[in-house]
Scaffold this active site. Structure first.
Site: not given
Lengths: 95, 463
Positions: B66, B141, B165
């Site tokens: 990420k 996210s 997330s």
């Protein structure tokens, strides 16, 4: 709290942003809705309840008074700025 | 997961992953593809394997990072304009641990800028598309990470979970997503969002992979004073004999999509048929978790994001006449609208005159939520709940309505407030083919047992 363009400007100032007039209008509407939503918390009875700020459950984590290796050198960090001069970071005038 | 050996080399695995990443380019999963770096590492690992060396538990395994994890490979942008050009001189502890076992990062994945969002639409680089329905959101996210795993580009991907997330995008794309106990994995070298809530975890295809990754990354880190002593790998991890599964009464209401409720009842029936007892739980304070979260989280965001000033790294506005103008213009131009909303709400709830009514009130609500979980785990071993009130929604559907977007976090945020672990497991599909997920919630430090429980149900998880 009544959300108007004046206190939106104040919050933007606290937040260190420059906002356009258009943003003041759109963010103002959004913030009003968000504050209305979070104000629902008023319904919850919290009389006599102590606050919780962290859930780590540990306190006073001691370690030897030695520097834990910092991976980055001064040179590495200075390389990250776009405006380096004489081993320092250049910014516009302060006053 | 597939590791490299003499016949299936790391180079082959990495090339295959990179080729798939390019094949799915239109999904907008990656902010950076680490072609050169990954192939170089693969060649090194292959050379070590050829010499007969022991490479590690993740030898040559391609993974996605990420884009809010720091490492010198590629820019770390957190999908935010204000970090544009930032190549970190430091490496996140979790990245170091994974790579010391031979894992190879093939790319950085898209997220909502600074992890502010529940759909990966708030990214400076545009939205990521859902793995199973191109017109729908990836969730967020950690949307890029979940889609990279769901499309089988990589074996696993890292994620951060401040309010859902990791779990919500995992459930939107039909993969596993773990938000560990707060402090299980080091946060060192990860872009901070809300420090008392942020957790580091993974998206994987199986609970076995999750187990392997946690066994590698969990434990104390001298660079993060809020890491817990390793409770995951101790000789006799506190695995629980699971007999009672709790379901929360209030969640079975109109706020939750009918097909998610059906998936929950199907799973409860299955558990009953296997001899588990289903216990109904009354957790009235959970109803207020979302409001408390959207006070505490922005307050911490406002503080953590005050460091982005355009002076030391990242984007710097050209329009400034003086220092104050440099800060204001850099932040004004560099943050996404959702970043601004959260910073402003944070400064509002912390400002004098409103602190008691909002921030202090939310901190007290947090106490009640912690207590409710503690009481619930007296009555049951694990709790089973939906991850989110809806399956993947349409791109653009909620992006202009922040409160509607926040409501998508209704069932996920309370875990972060309480610091307890949650594992999102696949739970079949909607009639129109969208992935469904449920989450298993356990008491603090029960991560190992949660994963073991999911393994036990593995064949039936995706029902």
């Amino acid at each position: 709290m009544e959300i108007n363009s004046e206190n939106i400007r104040h919050l933007a100032e606290l937040s260190d942003f420059a906002l356009s007039e258009k943003e003041i209008e759109s963010l103002g509407g959004d913030l009003k809705n968000i504050i209305k939503y979070i104000s629902e918390l008023d319904e919850l009875d919290t009389d006599g309840v102590e606050p919780t700020y962290q859930v780590f459950e540990m306190e006073n984590v001691w370690r030897p008074d030695e520097i834990v290796s910092q991976d980055a050198t001064r040179e590495d960090l200075l390389k990250l700025t776009q405006n380096e001069k004489d081993n320092q970071i250049k910014v516009p005038r302060v006053l | 997961m597939k590791t490299a050996n003499k016949t299936v080399t790391a180079t082959m695995l990495v090339k295959d992953a990179l080729q798939k990443a390019k094949h799915f380019a239109e999904y907008n999963i990656f902010t950076f593809l680490n072609e050169e770096g990954a192939l170089k590492k693969a060649a090194e690992i292959d050379a070590r394997i050829a010499r007969g060396e022991e490479v590690g538990k993740l030898a040559g395994v391609p993974y996605a990072l990420k884009d809010n994890f720091l490492s010198p490979e590629g820019q770390t942008t957190a999908s935010a304009h204000i970090l544009e050009g930032y190549v970190s001189p430091v490496t996140a502890t979790v990245v170091e641990k994974l790579e010391s076992e031979g894992a190879i990062m093939i790319g950085r994945t898209n997220l909502d800028a600074f992890a502010h969002g529940s759909s990966t639409e708030n990214s400076y680089f545009g939205p990521t598309h859902n793995a199973h329905d191109f017109e729908r959101v990836a969730g967020g996210s950690s949307g890029g990470s979940a889609v990279a795993v769901a499309l089988d580009i990589v074996e696993f991907a890292t994620g951060t979970d401040t309010g859902g997330s990791i779990r919500q995008p995992a459930s939107f794309n039909g993969v596993y997503g773990l938000k560990p106990t707060y402090g299980a994995n080091s946060r060192y070298g990860v872009v901070a969002m809300a420090s008392s809530l942020d957790c580091i975890g993974f998206s994987t295809k199986t609970p076995d992979d999750m187990d392997l990754l946690m066994s590698i990354t969990a434990g104390q880190d001298p660079k993060d004073m809020t890491t817990l002593p390793d409770f995951y790998n101790i000789a006799a991890p506190p695995t629980r004999t699971v007999t009672r599964i709790g379901v929360i009464k209030d969640f079975d209401n109109d706020a939750v999509d009918a097909e998610i409720r059906e998936a929950l009842s199907r799973k409860c029936e299955l558990l009953k048929s296997k001899g588990y007892e289903i216990v109904e739980l009354d957790m009235p304070a959970l109803k207020y978790a979302l409001a408390a979260y959207y006070i505490i989280q922005p307050a911490e965001v406002a503080s953590n994001l005050s460091r982005y000033d355009g002076v030391r790294y990242g984007f710097r506005s050209e329009r400034a006449q003086d220092l104050e103008g440099l800060y204001n213009n850099t932040r004004g131009e560099g943050f996404m609208p959702e970043n601004k909303r959260r910073i402003m709400i944070g400064n509002f709830v912390l400002s004098s005159g409103f602190y008691d009514a909002y921030f202090l009130k939310a901190a007290k609500a947090r106490t009640l939520i912690v207590q409710e979980y503690a009481e619930a785990f007296q009555k049951c071993d694990f709790i089973l709940t939906p991850v989110s009130p809806n399956p993947a929604f349409k791109l653009g559907e909620k992006v202009n309505d922040p409160v509607a977007m926040y409501l998508e976090d209704l069932m996920s945020v309370s875990l972060n407030l309480a610091g307890v672990p949650g594992l999102a497991v696949p739970a079949g599909k909607t009639r129109d083919g969208r992935s469904l997920g449920l989450q298993l919630v356990g008491p603090r430090r029960s991560d190992k047992s949660l994963i073991e429980f999911a393994k036990e149900l593995q064949d039936e998880n995706d029902l």
